[in-house]
Design a protein around this motif. Structure first.
Motif, PDB file in Angstrom:
ATOM      1  N   LEU B  13      -1.323   9.683  -2.666  1.00  0.00           N
ATOM      2  CA  LEU B  13      -1.248   8.061  -2.098  1.00  0.00           C
ATOM      3  C   LEU B  13      -1.557   6.961  -3.152  1.00  0.00           C
ATOM      4  O   LEU B  13      -2.579   6.488  -3.956  1.00  0.00           O
ATOM      5  CB  LEU B  13      -2.758   7.511  -1.123  1.00  0.00           C
ATOM      6  N   THR B  14      -0.429   5.538  -3.487  1.00  0.00           N
ATOM      7  CA  THR B  14      -1.188   4.607  -4.324  1.00  0.00           C
ATOM      8  C   THR B  14      -1.043   3.072  -3.260  1.00  0.00           C
ATOM      9  O   THR B  14      -0.422   3.452  -2.559  1.00  0.00           O
ATOM     10  CB  THR B  14       0.478   4.581  -4.667  1.00  0.00           C
ATOM     11  N   TYR B  15      -2.761   2.655  -3.115  1.00  0.00           N
ATOM     12  CA  TYR B  15      -3.282   1.445  -3.076  1.00  0.00           C
ATOM     13  C   TYR B  15      -2.810   0.811  -4.216  1.00  0.00           C
ATOM     14  O   TYR B  15      -3.430   0.744  -5.097  1.00  0.00           O
ATOM     15  CB  TYR B  15      -4.197   2.086  -2.296  1.00  0.00           C
ATOM     16  N   ARG B  16      -2.424  -0.604  -3.781  1.00  0.00           N
ATOM     17  CA  ARG B  16      -2.119  -1.797  -4.167  1.00  0.00           C
ATOM     18  C   ARG B  16      -2.899  -3.223  -4.111  1.00  0.00           C
ATOM     19  O   ARG B  16      -2.825  -3.212  -3.320  1.00  0.00           O
ATOM     20  CB  ARG B  16      -0.471  -2.236  -4.810  1.00  0.00           C
ATOM     21  N   VAL B  17      -4.484  -3.455  -4.796  1.00  0.00           N
ATOM     22  CA  VAL B  17      -4.573  -4.501  -4.821  1.00  0.00           C
ATOM     23  C   VAL B  17      -4.830  -5.232  -5.415  1.00  0.00           C
ATOM     24  O   VAL B  17      -4.393  -5.185  -6.214  1.00  0.00           O
ATOM     25  CB  VAL B  17      -6.701  -3.609  -4.719  1.00  0.00           C
ATOM     26  N   PRO B  18      -4.911  -6.720  -5.190  1.00  0.00           N
ATOM     27  CA  PRO B  18      -5.155  -8.098  -6.139  1.00  0.00           C
ATOM     28  C   PRO B  18      -6.004  -7.392  -7.076  1.00  0.00           C
ATOM     29  O   PRO B  18      -5.866  -7.874  -8.934  1.00  0.00           O
ATOM     30  CB  PRO B  18      -5.678  -8.934  -5.092  1.00  0.00           C
ATOM     31  N   HIS B  19      -7.479  -7.437  -7.041  1.00  0.00           N
ATOM     32  CA  HIS B  19      -8.168  -7.161  -8.128  1.00  0.00           C
ATOM     33  C   HIS B  19      -9.036  -5.947  -7.809  1.00  0.00           C
ATOM     34  O   HIS B  19      -9.671  -6.561  -6.968  1.00  0.00           O
ATOM     35  CB  HIS B  19      -8.855  -8.300  -8.307  1.00  0.00           C
ATOM     36  N   VAL B  28      -5.403  -3.279   0.838  1.00  0.00           N
ATOM     37  CA  VAL B  28      -4.417  -3.161   0.701  1.00  0.00           C
ATOM     38  C   VAL B  28      -2.764  -3.595   0.832  1.00  0.00           C
ATOM     39  O   VAL B  28      -2.819  -3.983   1.864  1.00  0.00           O
ATOM     40  CB  VAL B  28      -4.648  -1.693   0.395  1.00  0.00           C
ATOM     41  N   ARG B  29      -2.689  -4.462  -0.128  1.00  0.00           N
ATOM     42  CA  ARG B  29      -2.007  -5.101   0.027  1.00  0.00           C
ATOM     43  C   ARG B  29      -0.488  -3.916   0.167  1.00  0.00           C
ATOM     44  O   ARG B  29       0.461  -4.559   0.968  1.00  0.00           O
ATOM     45  CB  ARG B  29      -1.513  -6.107  -1.015  1.00  0.00           C
ATOM     46  N   GLU B  30      -0.498  -2.811  -0.174  1.00  0.00           N
ATOM     47  CA  GLU B  30       0.866  -1.918  -0.018  1.00  0.00           C
ATOM     48  C   GLU B  30       0.432  -0.745  -0.451  1.00  0.00           C
ATOM     49  O   GLU B  30      -0.591  -0.165  -1.275  1.00  0.00           O
ATOM     50  CB  GLU B  30       2.140  -2.373  -1.424  1.00  0.00           C
ATOM     51  N   VAL B  31       1.355   0.566   0.293  1.00  0.00           N
ATOM     52  CA  VAL B  31       0.769   1.829   0.290  1.00  0.00           C
ATOM     53  C   VAL B  31       1.863   2.432  -0.195  1.00  0.00           C
ATOM     54  O   VAL B  31       2.908   2.696   1.514  1.00  0.00           O
ATOM     55  CB  VAL B  31       0.058   2.381   1.403  1.00  0.00           C
ATOM     56  N   SER B  32       2.032   3.696  -0.702  1.00  0.00           N
ATOM     57  CA  SER B  32       2.919   4.266  -0.868  1.00  0.00           C
ATOM     58  C   SER B  32       2.241   5.977  -0.605  1.00  0.00           C
ATOM     59  O   SER B  32       0.731   6.764  -1.356  1.00  0.00           O
ATOM     60  CB  SER B  32       3.799   4.257  -1.616  1.00  0.00           C
TER      61      SER B  32
END
Lengths: 318, 318
Positions: B13-19, B28-32
């Motif tokens: 899983l990849t979680y994109r967070v601002p900081h 989490v803004r985006e999950v892949s």
């Protein structure tokens, strides 16, 4: 039966790591999974108190399947005097139920929380949910709690709609959310709203709890129960205002303390208890959750000890 | 067909967070989600290069089901000259495939990695895997790569067993692991081992790469290809030693660069290329992965440009 609604249910993962270091790689020592989202947490506490409870909201995808199987395992019949069942009345959704990951740093005891966004709910799925919700209310519900954030696609006025449906069915209704969904929900006149101090300040623009609670009440809530962290709770009703706290400050983990407070208020609402008794129950359950060795659970012996010791004080006459 | 083995496959899983802020709560803004574990990454690169590839190892539980469905979606027939298929030859296991969570801080670009432990593999499941592995080798495999860590329950000498089976089947075999499983695996005489500098120092006790690679070779490997990060790669064989690097240092994300290097070496092994050509392919693929905008993928135009520019130098005569 008591009903809780969790539109943005979650599969809650807890990862224990020796020490969380940003930008490093970590071996997770221990993984636990459980059904999450505020309404599911409230239902777990209600069941432990012996109340027959049902949960609704949305569940979908593989994560939704895991959530439902964990719920079914919890609902397996236990000892005759053990906790009551939680009935799964979740509505299927095509998207995937979100995960939340709580990373517990075993060194400091602190938790870093990562919350996925919820699945996109289509207008058809929202209509299906509304039909299911009306049928549950028609089947006889003693009280209903509407809990947590809205997943993408659900109208921002969703809670206002659900409050109105509950009032039409003459079912007492508690609302526990924040921001615009709370603002809209208030206007539909729920029996209780339970914001924390920050949420209350966010919608009323005032930091002083009693003034803010009165302001929220003027916006439509019959009663406002504001959780003030270690300072206990403040309750503003048409019959007067009360504050309550445990005799001494407690050390522990506040995760889930707000959801336990909702379970206390809601069970008191379902049973028609006087306001001070609802408040005492909420404060004692909240304290027993802070003191529990397991995050988000409440400690039953602590609850039994705390309940008679909670100090409820009248703040204002009606 | 080329075969890769991933005993401890993962759902990445990849979680994109601002900081990322420790002990705070994050949306989490985006999950892949994608199939993970070193051997699965190697297979993805091989398929993109046009090699028919199969993956084996273990998969189980809901996470294993998601992993296999993502793999099947990747394997859907594409354009005639597009990437080759990855065949799913994973063996079912009763435990649950682990997840890994990579939290990307969008502010710094850095990743914080959380890796769950793998499922417990029973002795019966290990025997079932061995039978499946032998059948795959008997079906005609041009080269096999054994990749990554061992899940709990798999014997520490597992890779030694798998190397011996490959040698019995006269299949060239590459081993990419670390610690005791690497130490044991070396003794079974794999064709290539691909440690990084740290792993090599860990098993040989020497920090100087050429001496350490020679020491690893004496322990049983026919050839040792050591990845030295931005310094490129060092290759020690019975025919001499070479080093190789791209002409200039590259900025980018090194995630997956080691797996791409394995794909380069393995495809060269399968095709019987001379050693310097295998090394050049490994270094160019690795560089094209560092430069890719998507972590863990390689950038095909960069690879095409890099391959002729890789400088291979002879370090030692045989």
């Amino acid at each position: 039966m008591i009903l809780t609604v969790t539109l943005n249910a979650a599969l809650d993962l807890t990862y224990r790591v020796p020490h969380l270091v940003p930008h490093a790689s970590h071996r997770v020592r221990e993984v636990s999974e459980r059904p999450g989202g505020k309404g599911l947490n409230v239902a777990r506490v209600l069941a432990a108190l012996g109340f027959e409870t049902a949960v609704t909201g949305f569940a979908g995808g593989e994560t939704g399947r895991v959530l439902r199987s964990l719920l079914a395992a919890d609902a397996a019949p236990g000892p005759p005097n053990g906790p009551a069942r939680v009935t799964d009345a979740l509505v299927p959704v095509s998207g995937r139920t979100r995960r939340t990951v709580g990373v517990v740093d075993e060194n400091s005891g602190d938790t870093t929380q990562l919350n996925e966004p919820g699945p996109h709910v289509t207008p058809e799925e929202w209509e299906t949910f509304l039909t299911a919700y009306r049928e549950l209310l028609d089947g006889g519900v003693r009280a209903v709690a509407l809990c947590g954030s809205l997943p993408p696609g659900v109208p921002v006025g969703a809670y206002a709609t659900l409050v109105r449906e509950a009032r039409t069915a003459q079912t007492p209704v508690l609302l526990d959310t924040s921001g615009e969904p709370l603002r809209r929900g208030l206007a539909a006149r729920p029996d209780i709203v339970k914001p924390n101090a920050e949420e209350l300040a966010g919608i009323t623009g005032t930091e002083e709890p009693l003034r803010a609670a009165r302001a929220a009440q003027r916006r439509g809530a019959h009663a406002v129960a504001a959780s003030l962290g270690a300072d206990g709770m403040l309750l503003v009703t048409q019959d007067g205002a009360w504050s309550a706290a445990v005799p001494e400050r407690l050390a522990g983990n506040p995760t889930g303390a707000g959801d336990s407070a909702v379970a206390g208020l809601l069970s008191g609402l379902a049973e028609g208890l006087p306001w001070p008794d609802r408040l005492a129950r909420a404060v004692a359950l909240s304290a027993a959750t802070v003191r529990s060795p397991v995050a988000g659970e409440f400690d039953e012996p602590t609850y039994a000890t705390m309940l008679p010791s909670v100090r409820v004080r009248r703040s204002e006459a009606p």
